[in-house]
Design an enzyme around this catalytic site. Sequence first.
Site, PDB file in Angstrom:
ATOM      1  N   PHE A  70       0.826  -1.214   0.000  1.00 35.95           N
ATOM      2  CA  PHE A  70       0.000   0.000   0.000  1.00 35.95           C
ATOM      3  C   PHE A  70       0.865   1.271   0.000  1.00 35.95           C
ATOM      4  O   PHE A  70       0.393   2.358   0.299  1.00 35.95           O
ATOM      5  CB  PHE A  70      -0.931   0.008   1.219  1.00 35.95           C
ATOM      6  CG  PHE A  70      -1.964  -1.090   1.185  1.00 35.95           C
ATOM      7  CD1 PHE A  70      -3.175  -0.920   0.532  1.00 35.95           C
ATOM      8  CD2 PHE A  70      -1.720  -2.313   1.793  1.00 35.95           C
ATOM      9  CE1 PHE A  70      -4.123  -1.930   0.496  1.00 35.95           C
ATOM     10  CE2 PHE A  70      -2.662  -3.341   1.762  1.00 35.95           C
ATOM     11  CZ  PHE A  70      -3.870  -3.144   1.111  1.00 35.95           C
ATOM     12  N   SER A  71       2.118   1.124  -0.379  1.00 38.82           N
ATOM     13  CA  SER A  71       3.120   2.177  -0.235  1.00 38.82           C
ATOM     14  C   SER A  71       2.855   3.417  -1.096  1.00 38.82           C
ATOM     15  O   SER A  71       2.656   3.323  -2.305  1.00 38.82           O
ATOM     16  CB  SER A  71       4.486   1.588  -0.598  1.00 38.82           C
ATOM     17  OG  SER A  71       5.414   2.577  -0.902  1.00 38.82           O
ATOM     18  N   ASN A  72       2.943   4.604  -0.453  1.00 37.48           N
ATOM     19  CA  ASN A  72       2.890   5.867  -1.198  1.00 37.48           C
ATOM     20  C   ASN A  72       4.076   5.983  -2.149  1.00 37.48           C
ATOM     21  O   ASN A  72       3.961   6.547  -3.239  1.00 37.48           O
ATOM     22  CB  ASN A  72       2.928   7.061  -0.233  1.00 37.48           C
ATOM     23  CG  ASN A  72       1.664   7.194   0.580  1.00 37.48           C
ATOM     24  OD1 ASN A  72       0.582   6.867   0.119  1.00 37.48           O
ATOM     25  ND2 ASN A  72       1.802   7.674   1.809  1.00 37.48           N
TER      26      ASN A  72
END
Length: 302
Positions: A70-72
């Site tokens: 879910f990394s920005n």
Amino acid sequence: MPKPFEINENNYIQQINSPFLKKRNIYLGVKRDDLLHPLISGNKWRKLKYNLAHMRKLNKTELLTFGGAFSNHIHACAAATKEFNIKTHAIIRGPELDDNNPTIQFAKQCGMQLHVVNRMEYRLRQDEQYIAKLQARFPNAFILPEGGTNEHALLGCKELVDSLPAHDYLICPTGSGGTLAGLIEGSKLSTQVIGIAVLKQAEYLVNDIKKLSNKAKNQNNWQLLTDHHDGGYGKFSSELWAFCQNMEHTYNLPLEPIYSGKMMYALWQLIEQDYFAPGSKIIAVHTGGLQGLNGLKYRGLI
């Protein structure tokens, strides 16, 4: 000529007008770096900008980086490398890949090549021998650390300070320390720079920041506050989420509870505790990351 690594970096300072602040005679402005670009927002662009330039200088034609599902950072790298037509690989912390995850879907749509590894292998992401093996496997790739933090990232974050009006305090959320280190590098000695750690037991970041920034090593006009993580990285209380929703409703300031929301919640509490002297001018950096809201909704967390 290859396309220059540029986006429109003009955004604005949003002043928060509140009786809560007026009563204490405090100015609070939010640097809306979440509005830098529709997809490559905030500190992620600032960290990427000079890394991409360094990649080109090394004659590397691909990018390889690391991140959670879910990394920005993964989201921003996917968007940026699509924008600039760069082949990109991401080592994703597994053990499995959920194709319905909105961040993963977006990365795939951008053409990012995803390589899922188990958690044991993912822990090696800073190991020199592991990096050397990856470099041999992807000889054309410039390898960028998780979160994008390194000496090149600092240059972009340092630039942010030049665009700010006069202020006494400069505050940002802190995950890997790169943004905070860059803000320290760009700030005058008269400015107090404060990082709000978003993860538990983040005291180790103080040494990481000193390694990145000579100013941080030699000056005492900065600090990392480590008691506002609200349960740890990726965790947040119902009170914090209610605060984020209220800030959007009352001030038209969208926040997510992982980074900038955590910072603003901590800042609000510090103001309430009279941490800042009357007449203080505070600028808080909204580092973006609003794409993370889709992931939180997908997991039923908000």
